[in-house]
Design a protein around this motif. Structure first.
Motif, PDB file in Angstrom:
ATOM      1  N   LEU A  44       5.616  -4.953  12.129  1.00 31.21           N
ATOM      2  CA  LEU A  44       4.730  -3.955  12.316  1.00 31.21           C
ATOM      3  C   LEU A  44       4.885  -3.129  13.696  1.00 31.21           C
ATOM      4  CD1 LEU A  44       1.689  -5.502  10.184  1.00 31.21           C
ATOM      5  CD2 LEU A  44       3.456  -3.700   9.505  1.00 31.21           C
ATOM      6  N   GLN A  45       5.886  -3.290  14.447  1.00 31.43           N
ATOM      7  CA  GLN A  45       5.807  -2.605  15.530  1.00 31.43           C
ATOM      8  C   GLN A  45       6.225  -1.072  14.973  1.00 31.43           C
ATOM      9  OE1 GLN A  45       8.851  -4.959  18.281  1.00 31.43           O
ATOM     10  NE2 GLN A  45       7.191  -4.130  19.668  1.00 31.43           N
ATOM     11  N   ASP A  46       6.915  -1.120  13.754  1.00 23.71           N
ATOM     12  CA  ASP A  46       7.360   0.221  13.591  1.00 23.71           C
ATOM     13  C   ASP A  46       6.435   0.449  12.164  1.00 23.71           C
ATOM     14  OD1 ASP A  46       9.462   0.181  15.119  1.00 23.71           O
ATOM     15  OD2 ASP A  46      10.723  -1.282  13.768  1.00 23.71           O
ATOM     16  N   PRO A  47       5.557   1.545  12.337  1.00 27.19           N
ATOM     17  CA  PRO A  47       4.664   1.702  11.238  1.00 27.19           C
ATOM     18  C   PRO A  47       5.229   1.882   9.993  1.00 27.19           C
ATOM     19  CG  PRO A  47       4.000   2.915  13.277  1.00 27.19           C
ATOM     20  CD  PRO A  47       5.379   2.478  13.304  1.00 27.19           C
ATOM     21  N   PRO A  48       5.130   1.239   8.825  1.00 26.32           N
ATOM     22  CA  PRO A  48       5.712   1.410   7.625  1.00 26.32           C
ATOM     23  C   PRO A  48       5.319   2.540   7.087  1.00 26.32           C
ATOM     24  CG  PRO A  48       4.400  -0.789   7.577  1.00 26.32           C
ATOM     25  CD  PRO A  48       3.984  -0.013   8.920  1.00 26.32           C
ATOM     26  N   GLU A  49       4.037   3.142   7.221  1.00 22.44           N
ATOM     27  CA  GLU A  49       3.620   4.477   6.807  1.00 22.44           C
ATOM     28  C   GLU A  49       4.810   5.672   6.988  1.00 22.44           C
ATOM     29  OE1 GLU A  49       1.715   2.618   8.587  1.00 22.44           O
ATOM     30  OE2 GLU A  49       0.660   1.493   6.711  1.00 22.44           O
ATOM     31  N   LEU A  50       5.555   5.390   8.163  1.00 26.21           N
ATOM     32  CA  LEU A  50       6.236   6.665   8.462  1.00 26.21           C
ATOM     33  C   LEU A  50       7.770   6.488   7.470  1.00 26.21           C
ATOM     34  CD1 LEU A  50       6.900   6.203  12.519  1.00 26.21           C
ATOM     35  CD2 LEU A  50       5.583   7.917  10.980  1.00 26.21           C
ATOM     36  N   ILE A  51       7.582   5.605   6.871  1.00 26.78           N
ATOM     37  CA  ILE A  51       8.923   5.742   5.881  1.00 26.78           C
ATOM     38  C   ILE A  51       8.846   6.903   4.815  1.00 26.78           C
ATOM     39  CG2 ILE A  51      10.186   4.426   3.839  1.00 26.78           C
ATOM     40  CD1 ILE A  51       9.592   1.981   5.405  1.00 26.78           C
ATOM     41  N   GLU A  52       7.155   7.179   4.681  1.00 25.81           N
ATOM     42  CA  GLU A  52       7.343   8.324   3.758  1.00 25.81           C
ATOM     43  C   GLU A  52       7.908   9.704   4.436  1.00 25.81           C
ATOM     44  OE1 GLU A  52       3.344   9.146   2.602  1.00 25.81           O
ATOM     45  OE2 GLU A  52       3.814  10.708   0.955  1.00 25.81           O
ATOM     46  N   ASP A  53       7.393   9.809   5.639  1.00 28.08           N
ATOM     47  CA  ASP A  53       7.904  10.770   6.301  1.00 28.08           C
ATOM     48  C   ASP A  53       9.719  10.873   6.488  1.00 28.08           C
ATOM     49  OD1 ASP A  53       5.019  11.633   7.123  1.00 28.08           O
ATOM     50  OD2 ASP A  53       5.267  10.130   8.479  1.00 28.08           O
ATOM     51  N   MET A  54      10.027   9.701   6.627  1.00 28.75           N
ATOM     52  CA  MET A  54      11.348   9.819   6.866  1.00 28.75           C
ATOM     53  C   MET A  54      12.139   9.939   5.672  1.00 28.75           C
ATOM     54  SD  MET A  54      12.297   6.013   8.504  1.00 28.75           S
ATOM     55  CE  MET A  54      12.422   6.052  10.424  1.00 28.75           C
ATOM     56  N   TYR A  55      11.398   9.813   4.306  1.00 30.17           N
ATOM     57  CA  TYR A  55      11.944  10.201   2.970  1.00 30.17           C
ATOM     58  C   TYR A  55      11.794  11.694   2.784  1.00 30.17           C
ATOM     59  CZ  TYR A  55      12.388  10.631  -1.889  1.00 30.17           C
ATOM     60  OH  TYR A  55      12.604  11.111  -3.194  1.00 30.17           O
ATOM     61  N   LEU A  56      10.515  12.100   3.197  1.00 28.75           N
ATOM     62  CA  LEU A  56      10.537  13.596   3.064  1.00 28.75           C
ATOM     63  C   LEU A  56      11.255  14.448   3.834  1.00 28.75           C
ATOM     64  CD1 LEU A  56       6.346  13.909   2.851  1.00 28.75           C
ATOM     65  CD2 LEU A  56       8.197  14.039   0.871  1.00 28.75           C
TER      66      LEU A  56
ATOM     67  N   ALA B 249       0.884  -1.022  -0.113  1.00 25.92           N
ATOM     68  CA  ALA B 249      -0.098  -0.020   0.135  1.00 25.92           C
ATOM     69  C   ALA B 249       0.855   1.245   0.081  1.00 25.92           C
ATOM     70  CB  ALA B 249      -0.980  -0.153   1.334  1.00 25.92           C
ATOM     71  N   LEU B 250       1.838   0.976   0.669  1.00 28.67           N
ATOM     72  CA  LEU B 250       3.025   2.410   0.735  1.00 28.67           C
ATOM     73  C   LEU B 250       3.402   2.466  -0.520  1.00 28.67           C
ATOM     74  CD1 LEU B 250       4.374   4.338   2.716  1.00 28.67           C
ATOM     75  CD2 LEU B 250       6.238   2.631   2.857  1.00 28.67           C
ATOM     76  N   ARG B 251       3.851   1.424  -1.145  1.00 29.01           N
ATOM     77  CA  ARG B 251       4.534   1.698  -2.499  1.00 29.01           C
ATOM     78  C   ARG B 251       3.481   2.197  -3.539  1.00 29.01           C
ATOM     79  NH1 ARG B 251       4.340  -3.723  -6.549  1.00 29.01           N
ATOM     80  NH2 ARG B 251       1.876  -3.081  -6.110  1.00 29.01           N
ATOM     81  N   ASP B 252       2.261   1.826  -3.435  1.00 31.44           N
ATOM     82  CA  ASP B 252       1.409   2.253  -4.335  1.00 31.44           C
ATOM     83  C   ASP B 252       1.304   3.759  -4.051  1.00 31.44           C
ATOM     84  OD1 ASP B 252       0.909  -0.413  -5.359  1.00 31.44           O
ATOM     85  OD2 ASP B 252      -0.728  -0.776  -4.484  1.00 31.44           O
ATOM     86  N   LYS B 253       1.049   4.174  -2.881  1.00 36.33           N
ATOM     87  CA  LYS B 253       1.017   5.600  -2.505  1.00 36.33           C
ATOM     88  C   LYS B 253       2.195   6.455  -2.932  1.00 36.33           C
ATOM     89  CE  LYS B 253       0.165   8.632   1.380  1.00 36.33           C
ATOM     90  NZ  LYS B 253       0.534   9.071   2.391  1.00 36.33           N
ATOM     91  N   LEU B 254       3.520   5.938  -2.751  1.00 39.00           N
ATOM     92  CA  LEU B 254       4.525   6.453  -3.400  1.00 39.00           C
ATOM     93  C   LEU B 254       4.822   6.562  -4.877  1.00 39.00           C
ATOM     94  CD1 LEU B 254       6.892   5.394  -0.456  1.00 39.00           C
ATOM     95  CD2 LEU B 254       5.906   7.725  -0.943  1.00 39.00           C
ATOM     96  N   LEU B 255       4.263   5.744  -5.451  1.00 42.28           N
ATOM     97  CA  LEU B 255       4.526   5.348  -7.000  1.00 42.28           C
ATOM     98  C   LEU B 255       4.497   6.511  -7.759  1.00 42.28           C
ATOM     99  CD1 LEU B 255       5.392   2.635  -7.768  1.00 42.28           C
ATOM    100  CD2 LEU B 255       3.005   2.423  -8.971  1.00 42.28           C
ATOM    101  N   PRO B 256       3.813   7.455  -7.719  1.00 41.12           N
ATOM    102  CA  PRO B 256       3.800   8.817  -8.454  1.00 41.12           C
ATOM    103  C   PRO B 256       5.305   9.376  -8.495  1.00 41.12           C
ATOM    104  CG  PRO B 256       1.602   8.765  -7.146  1.00 41.12           C
ATOM    105  CD  PRO B 256       2.591   7.628  -6.650  1.00 41.12           C
TER     106      PRO B 256
END
Ligand code: UDP
Ligand code: MG
Length: 314
Positions: free
Chosen positions: A102-114, A30-37
């Motif tokens: 999943l102890q570390d929320p995968p969605e945070l990787i986007e925040d890390m990237y930004l 899901a994260l991949r799909d969100k980041l794909l653009p």
């Protein structure tokens, strides 16, 4: 000019995670799909010799999409080596490492990237709170990181695990560290580079039990101390000097008693006690030296860090 899309690799070490792996993959896809653009994403799973269905599950999921890459170790080599293998293999301009539970929320990787885009080479997850972990684990972790910071010359951020995102510069530097006794969360700060924490709340494991029982945790901690610090040797020398000083003072005192007073010099008990205490100290210090020699022994053998039994989509 069309700008080339950047690649983000997400490295996931997996050891007997059959209960959570499907959900983890789902969230990561899901994260991949969100980041794909804006970003291409590859998911690099390292099966660290699981004896449950983790690998067959990964195999199935990798058949559906080539974004999922899998390497399976020939046996269990340990969490830190699994992370290393993933980093070795990751091709991304940025590489993130995350646990499979999943102890570390995968969605945070986007925040890390930004956050990384604002000019940082390392963004590391800092645990604001840790839910679902025993008081014992939290307490020992706290003591351990304070101790480690006292022992090590470099600053290892407290309350930080292996959940982080690194730029290609850091990854390439990391790959040049061939040591066998790996303590990844200390090695990265050692490298330097601009780093920034991202605070988050660590949640409970999605399913299953911790793969770090007390025995492994102790091994992890000793390893961190002895492979990261020479201070135990310095402490040993200081202790040696203190012992000698105590001996000399005691000797002078007894000489004084013998030469200048009629008080009898304390007998066998004192002698026995000091023998027992000081041989204890000696054995302990030999053990400390032994730890370092064992590490030299392991390092000079120069064996490969891990063996790969199977690769998928690589
Ligand atoms: N892990 C691994 N090899 C091991 C032990 C653990 O690859 O020998 C993986 C495990 O599957 C998980 C991560 O390392 O993805 C962290 O393990 P765990 O969640 O059990 O540690 P904790 O969060 O309890 O410290
Ligand atoms: Mg965990």
């Amino acid at each position: 000019m069309v700008q080339e899309k950047k690649l983000l690799s997400i490295v996931v070490p997996v050891f007997n995670e059959e209960e959570s792996i499907t959900e983890t993959v789902k969230r990561l896809l899901a994260l991949r799909d969100k980041l794909l653009p804006s970003l291409d994403v590859e998911l690099v799973f390292i099966d660290d010799g699981s004896s449950d269905c983790s690998l067959p599950l990964l195999r199935n999921m990798a058949e559906q999409t080539t974004s999922i890459k899998v390497i399976a170790f020939s046996r269990n080599f340990g969490h830190q080596i699994a992370i290393t293998a993933g980093i070795d293999l990751a091709k991304g301009h940025y590489v993130a490492v995350i646990d499979a539970d999943l102890q570390d929320p995968p969605e945070l990787i986007e925040d890390m990237y930004l956050l990384a885009l604002t000019g940082f080479d390392v963004v590391y997850g800092k645990r604001r709170s840790r839910a679902g972990e025993s008081v014992f684990k939290k307490l020992t972790a706290k003591i351990f990181y304070r101790l480690l910071n006292y022992l090590c010359e470099i600053d290892i951020p407290t309350d930080t695990g292996d959940f982080r995102l690194m730029s290609r510069n850091v990854v390439d530097a990391f790959k040049r560290m061939p040591e066998r006794h790996r303590f990844v969360r200390g090695m990265i700060p050692w490298l330097g580079f601009r780093a920034i924490p991202l605070e988050y709340d660590r949640v409970e494991r999605y399913a299953g039990e911790t793969k770090y029982p007390l025995r492994k945790m102790l091994g992890f901690a000793t390893n961190a101390v002895f492979s990261f610090s020479k201070k135990p040797l310095t402490i040993a020398i200081r202790l040696g000097f203190l012992t000698i000083l105590a001996g000399i003072l005691g000797g002078c005192y007894m000489l004084y008693l013998k030469l200048f007073t009629n008080i009898p010099v304390p007998g066998l008990t004192a002698v026995l006690l000091s023998i027992v205490i000081f041989s204890g100290v000696q054995i302990l210090l030999i053990g400390v030296v032994g730890e370092y020699i064992a590490r030299i022994f392991e390092e000079v053998k120069g064996r490969p860090l891990y063996f790969v039994a199977e690769t998928i989509n690589i």
